[in-house]
Write an enzyme that holds these catalytic residues in place. Sequence first.
Site, PDB file in Angstrom:
ATOM      1  N   CYS A 145      41.552 -64.017 -30.774  1.00  0.00           N
ATOM      2  CA  CYS A 145      40.408 -63.505 -31.534  1.00  0.00           C
ATOM      3  C   CYS A 145      39.120 -63.821 -30.776  1.00  0.00           C
ATOM      4  O   CYS A 145      38.853 -64.984 -30.466  1.00  0.00           O
ATOM      5  CB  CYS A 145      40.378 -64.138 -32.919  1.00  0.00           C
ATOM      6  N   SER A 153      13.525 -99.680 -51.647  1.00  0.00           N
ATOM      7  CA  SER A 153      13.389 -98.266 -51.984  1.00  0.00           C
ATOM      8  C   SER A 153      12.199 -98.082 -52.911  1.00  0.00           C
ATOM      9  O   SER A 153      11.416 -99.015 -53.139  1.00  0.00           O
ATOM     10  CB  SER A 153      14.671 -97.762 -52.640  1.00  0.00           C
ATOM     11  N   LEU A 154      12.050 -96.893 -53.467  1.00  0.00           N
ATOM     12  CA  LEU A 154      10.961 -96.576 -54.386  1.00  0.00           C
ATOM     13  C   LEU A 154      11.529 -96.049 -55.697  1.00  0.00           C
ATOM     14  O   LEU A 154      12.572 -95.400 -55.706  1.00  0.00           O
ATOM     15  CB  LEU A 154      10.042 -95.510 -53.778  1.00  0.00           C
ATOM     16  N   CYS A 167      41.931 -67.328 -39.297  1.00  0.00           N
ATOM     17  CA  CYS A 167      42.553 -66.266 -38.502  1.00  0.00           C
ATOM     18  C   CYS A 167      43.648 -66.904 -37.658  1.00  0.00           C
ATOM     19  O   CYS A 167      43.459 -67.969 -37.074  1.00  0.00           O
ATOM     20  CB  CYS A 167      41.503 -65.610 -37.606  1.00  0.00           C
ATOM     21  N   LYS A 185       1.158 -94.057 -52.489  1.00  0.00           N
ATOM     22  CA  LYS A 185       1.131 -95.491 -52.220  1.00  0.00           C
ATOM     23  C   LYS A 185      -0.311 -95.986 -52.165  1.00  0.00           C
ATOM     24  O   LYS A 185      -1.243 -95.222 -51.854  1.00  0.00           O
ATOM     25  CB  LYS A 185       1.850 -95.799 -50.902  1.00  0.00           C
ATOM     26  N   CYS A 233      41.992 -60.805 -40.556  1.00  0.00           N
ATOM     27  CA  CYS A 233      40.740 -61.235 -39.931  1.00  0.00           C
ATOM     28  C   CYS A 233      39.761 -60.066 -39.833  1.00  0.00           C
ATOM     29  O   CYS A 233      40.134 -58.988 -39.349  1.00  0.00           O
ATOM     30  CB  CYS A 233      41.028 -61.797 -38.544  1.00  0.00           C
ATOM     31  N   GLU A 264       1.738 -88.749 -49.052  1.00  0.00           N
ATOM     32  CA  GLU A 264       2.348 -88.247 -47.818  1.00  0.00           C
ATOM     33  C   GLU A 264       3.751 -87.710 -48.082  1.00  0.00           C
ATOM     34  O   GLU A 264       4.351 -87.970 -49.130  1.00  0.00           O
ATOM     35  CB  GLU A 264       2.387 -89.356 -46.760  1.00  0.00           C
ATOM     36  N   ARG A 323      18.733 -99.730 -42.707  1.00  0.00           N
ATOM     37  CA  ARG A 323      18.428-100.308 -44.011  1.00  0.00           C
ATOM     38  C   ARG A 323      19.559-101.168 -44.567  1.00  0.00           C
ATOM     39  O   ARG A 323      19.331-102.176 -45.229  1.00  0.00           O
ATOM     40  CB  ARG A 323      18.132 -99.157 -44.971  1.00  0.00           C
ATOM     41  N   LYS A 355       7.667 -87.237 -48.131  1.00  0.00           N
ATOM     42  CA  LYS A 355       8.838 -88.125 -48.157  1.00  0.00           C
ATOM     43  C   LYS A 355       9.923 -87.446 -47.322  1.00  0.00           C
ATOM     44  O   LYS A 355      10.582 -86.517 -47.776  1.00  0.00           O
ATOM     45  CB  LYS A 355       9.316 -88.371 -49.581  1.00  0.00           C
TER      46      LYS A 355
END
Length: 668
Positions: free
Chosen positions: A430, A85-86, A425, A289, A407, A114, A137, A116
């Site tokens: 309906c 991950s970052l 309802c 990056k 309703c 860029e 991952r 994410k």
Amino acid sequence: MKTKEEIKNRIDELRASLEYHNKRYYDMDAPEISDFEYDMMIRELKELEEANPEFLTETSPTQHVGGSTKREAGVRVKHNVPMLSLDDIFSKEEVFDFVHGMQERLDHPEFVVEQKIDGLSMTLRYENGKLVLAETRGDGLNYGEDVTQNAFVIPDVKRVLKDAPEYLEIRGEVYMTRENFERANERQEMLGQKAFANPRNCAAGTLRQLDSQVVKERGLSMFIFNLQQVRGREFHKHTECYDYLKSVGVAVIPQYRICHSAEEVWEAIEAIGDSRGDLPYDIDGAVIKLNDYTDRDVYGHTDKVSSWAIAYKYPPEEKETVIRDIELTVGRTGRINPTAVFDPIRLCGTSVSRATLHNQDFINTMGIGIGDSVTVYKSGEIIPKIKKVLKEKRPEGTVTFQIPDVCPVCGAKTIREEGTANILCTSQACPAQLVRHIIYFCGRDAMDIKGMGEMAVQKLVDVHYLSSIADLYLLKDHRAELIRAGLVGKEKNTDKLLQAIEDSKQNDAYQLLAGLGIPNVGKAAARTILDRFSSIENVMQAGVAELQETNDVGQVTAEGIVLYFQEEENRSIVERMISYGLNTKKIETQAAGTEFEGKTFVITGTLPGMKRNEAQELIEAHGGKVSGSVSKKTDYLLAGEAAGSKLDKAKALGVKVISEEELKAMLG
């Protein structure tokens, strides 16, 4: 100044909370908090651990990536390259510190900024241009899940690459456009299933499906954002790899910028932020990056994060406005959905004038009324949400809004669904829920009428052949017209469907009771009720107290049953089906055994060797009962993978948890 004991208690509290939310996010695809709230907790924990290193442990959420490798689809596979991950940052000052730190150590470094993408990571492995593996991952460091078959049906995933190196491993983000997300949730609602919280969760749940056809129908997309490994070709820069991938038709992160200074990096971050409202998909930040792969090698990575890149998270944007109205709509499940309509404001580049109020509990908790001033925000998601009510600005006479007990579409009585905050309802006639109800009635968990799919139901409703579930049994009178119009296929298919409808008249009465769609009365509850009352006619005459004497039928369910049959339209529909010859009596069957006599089971999660309905039938065939919820009366919880909250509740109540193998062993 906090004592060491207070600091340790806060660290333990944060770790427990983060592990819980990690499980909700990664393993269950059902988060309960926003990304921003999660980020703030992880940041606080990091700061406490850095200031108090004696409390740092290897198992802390700051020291590992993602969730577990529990799986629903595929098998566990080992990463060739860790899917790390970052680190997150949240301010301009932190951006400048990151860039200046790189510049001090490297000779004129280039940066790429860029989007994410808010999705889930997947790595693709190609051998001689052929896709051989797609993996999720997982735990980030060692193992992920094999989702190759599902990746094959994602249009952005190329099965074959032209002009390909001997080996290429690339990582990207699987996501769902907001248009496809809305379409998927409409289908969930039509089928009476739980809606997804947001596009990211829908994408995550979809990619882990066992059925690749579901993946194809929901419409996932993918952007590549990193080169993991390559043999047989050299790339010197990130953007050079992007150029190659684009030349062979691979979708990479769009509109990236090459930058050389902290000022240029910040301008690129702001530009991405300004574009958020115009994108067809969600982003949850910007990534900065290093462009040059040699420069990246200088920085390397830790066990958790890549040190050569960082993620900037945009602060939640919020603005004040005034609620002018609260609109009520009825979904196809019969659920009444309140929506706040307020003076238009601009958030993340778009004009916003509406936000869901979820349910009456949410309205009560927030104290929301028409005329209230509120703050509205978007935090990592595109969906606007109300953050708080500004009580000091409340006009005189404003009161908390109450959803009416009838309703708004058909005027029938409403009821609260047991175990939830949903208000439903009670009329199956309906108009707002007709299509969904007919689909459910024909489905496997009710009358199991083969061939009556979603498209056929929609067509038959549109041309007014179906205005209730009872009308299904009149379709045979329109055989020639159906064939001529091709509404359910050609002559052979039409006859098959009409015969399936006719055959369903002989179903066990519990299937008919389940198919009525009474709130909280599914297949399991319907079986239990018919075991006690023997016929639907008897159920129609039963009172609340009498119904409550049935196992697993509480007051809310009992009141819902009585209310359902008190509605004239509902009663008329059932009486019509009785007159058409549908079986309303419990069918006595010879039990396969009595091993589970007097025992109550609950089934949860994905079982490895059988479907849940098959497990239910097996248990019931041997004298047991299957309930939909865990309680003190539950004897066994049959748990598969991704068991969720029912497993937690069973453990808390001391209910015995068994696997599919243990269930079979109990039967010898």
